[in-house]
Design an enzyme around this catalytic site. Sequence first.
Site, PDB file in Angstrom:
ATOM      1  N   HIS A 144       0.841  -1.213   0.000  1.00 39.19           N
ATOM      2  CA  HIS A 144       0.000   0.000   0.000  1.00 39.19           C
ATOM      3  C   HIS A 144       0.879   1.268   0.000  1.00 39.19           C
ATOM      4  O   HIS A 144       0.891   2.023   0.970  1.00 39.19           O
ATOM      5  CB  HIS A 144      -0.860  -0.064   1.275  1.00 39.19           C
ATOM      6  CG  HIS A 144      -2.006   0.890   1.357  1.00 39.19           C
ATOM      7  ND1 HIS A 144      -1.857   2.251   1.336  1.00 39.19           N
ATOM      8  CD2 HIS A 144      -3.342   0.679   1.483  1.00 39.19           C
ATOM      9  CE1 HIS A 144      -3.042   2.828   1.464  1.00 39.19           C
ATOM     10  NE2 HIS A 144      -3.952   1.909   1.540  1.00 39.19           N
ATOM     11  N   GLU A 248      -1.032   1.396  -5.242  1.00 37.52           N
ATOM     12  CA  GLU A 248      -0.842   0.154  -4.471  1.00 37.52           C
ATOM     13  C   GLU A 248      -0.883  -1.059  -5.403  1.00 37.52           C
ATOM     14  O   GLU A 248      -1.766  -1.155  -6.256  1.00 37.52           O
ATOM     15  CB  GLU A 248      -1.943   0.043  -3.422  1.00 37.52           C
ATOM     16  CG  GLU A 248      -2.079   1.295  -2.553  1.00 37.52           C
ATOM     17  CD  GLU A 248      -3.439   1.417  -1.909  1.00 37.52           C
ATOM     18  OE1 GLU A 248      -4.063   0.368  -1.620  1.00 37.52           O
ATOM     19  OE2 GLU A 248      -3.905   2.557  -1.715  1.00 37.52           O
TER      20      GLU A 248
HETATM   21  O1  TA6 Z   1      -6.202   1.698  -0.382  1.00 33.50           O
HETATM   22  C1  TA6 Z   1      -7.227   2.613  -0.188  1.00 33.50           C
HETATM   23  C2  TA6 Z   1      -7.918   2.295   1.125  1.00 33.50           C
HETATM   24  O2  TA6 Z   1      -8.510   1.023   1.103  1.00 33.50           O
HETATM   25  C3  TA6 Z   1      -8.925   3.399   1.398  1.00 33.50           C
HETATM   26  O3  TA6 Z   1     -10.255   2.930   1.283  1.00 33.50           O
HETATM   27  C4  TA6 Z   1      -8.563   3.868   2.814  1.00 33.50           C
HETATM   28  O4  TA6 Z   1      -9.282   3.131   3.772  1.00 33.50           O
HETATM   29  C5  TA6 Z   1      -7.063   3.570   2.832  1.00 33.50           C
HETATM   30  O5  TA6 Z   1      -6.965   2.304   2.201  1.00 33.50           O
HETATM   31  C6  TA6 Z   1      -6.380   3.664   4.176  1.00 33.50           C
HETATM   32  O6  TA6 Z   1      -6.852   2.648   5.012  1.00 33.50           O
HETATM   33  P1  TA6 Z   1      -6.324   2.692   6.536  1.00 33.50           P
HETATM   34  O7  TA6 Z   1      -6.952   1.491   7.186  1.00 33.50           O
HETATM   35  O8  TA6 Z   1      -4.823   2.614   6.509  1.00 33.50           O
HETATM   36  O9  TA6 Z   1      -6.785   4.024   7.095  1.00 33.50           O
END
Ligand code: TA6
Length: 276
Positions: A144, A248
């Site tokens: 990510h 990601e």
């Molecule tokens: O990758 C995008 C995502 O899934 C968004 O929906 C947002 O939730 C982000 O990840 C960050 O997630 P987190 O749990 O690290 O706040």
Amino acid sequence: LTVQPGEGELPRLRVETDHCSGAQYLHGATVTDWKPAGEEPVLFTSAHAVYRDGKAIRGGVPICFPWFGPHPTDPSAPAHGLVRTIPWRLTQTAQGPAGVETQMVTTLDQLHADYRVTFGKQLTLNLTVTNIADTDQTFEAALHTYFRVGDAREVTIAGLEYTRFIDKLQDMKVCDQGEHPVTFTAETDRVYVDTQATCVLNDPVMNRKIKVEKLGSLSTVVWNPWIGKSQSTADFGDDEWTGMCCIESANIGDEAVSLAPGASHTLLVKLSVETL
Ligand code: TA6
């Protein structure tokens, strides 16, 4: 622990040492910093990031595994899986031909994860998951990656033209990207599917482009929380959304990975920076 740099790379890994065994552990195996020689840092980490067990670091390269997003059935389970909030054992840190090579491992009861990160002129992230159970196992995984940008409203992401994406902000509607590169004009949360395409993050403000090559993952998630989500997220500064975006590399949803006993699957991401 500041891993001894190669020529100019200065990776920083936050490592805790078990003073009984001497073993070294890295929170979430989350790389938080990579600065190739002559470049500005490439990864974004929030000034409000929290570094403690049980909490994911806001920034760098959190590892989402063995699920992505909310748990499919258990609302009490942590978002983005179990491993970005636990210590991974640091089993190698060495200067190699391609730069400083590190290896971190962790084991869930059915799956073993071996994560090799090399900090050099390129940053390579190599996550290999092995099924150590005697039954088939299915998992989701994503690297990510948070990128530091001059202004998210000015960047373009090339490489995803003519692909399809699931728009998480339009009730998972399947959309066509069409002929244009990806840009950010509002909160953006998209899963581009069926693509191993190399993406290029063009950043005119920082006068650079970052190439994101990937193998072994069929989804590319593109995210910017924009001002609303930033203001409502404790470990995000209100105005930090302009200085970051996520690209990601993932295997999620219909592209989750199924492994027979003993089988392995690797997600590989290579990041490199060029001046525009
Ligand atoms: O990758 C995008 C995502 O899934 C968004 O929906 C947002 O939730 C982000 O990840 C960050 O997630 P987190 O749990 O690290 O706040």
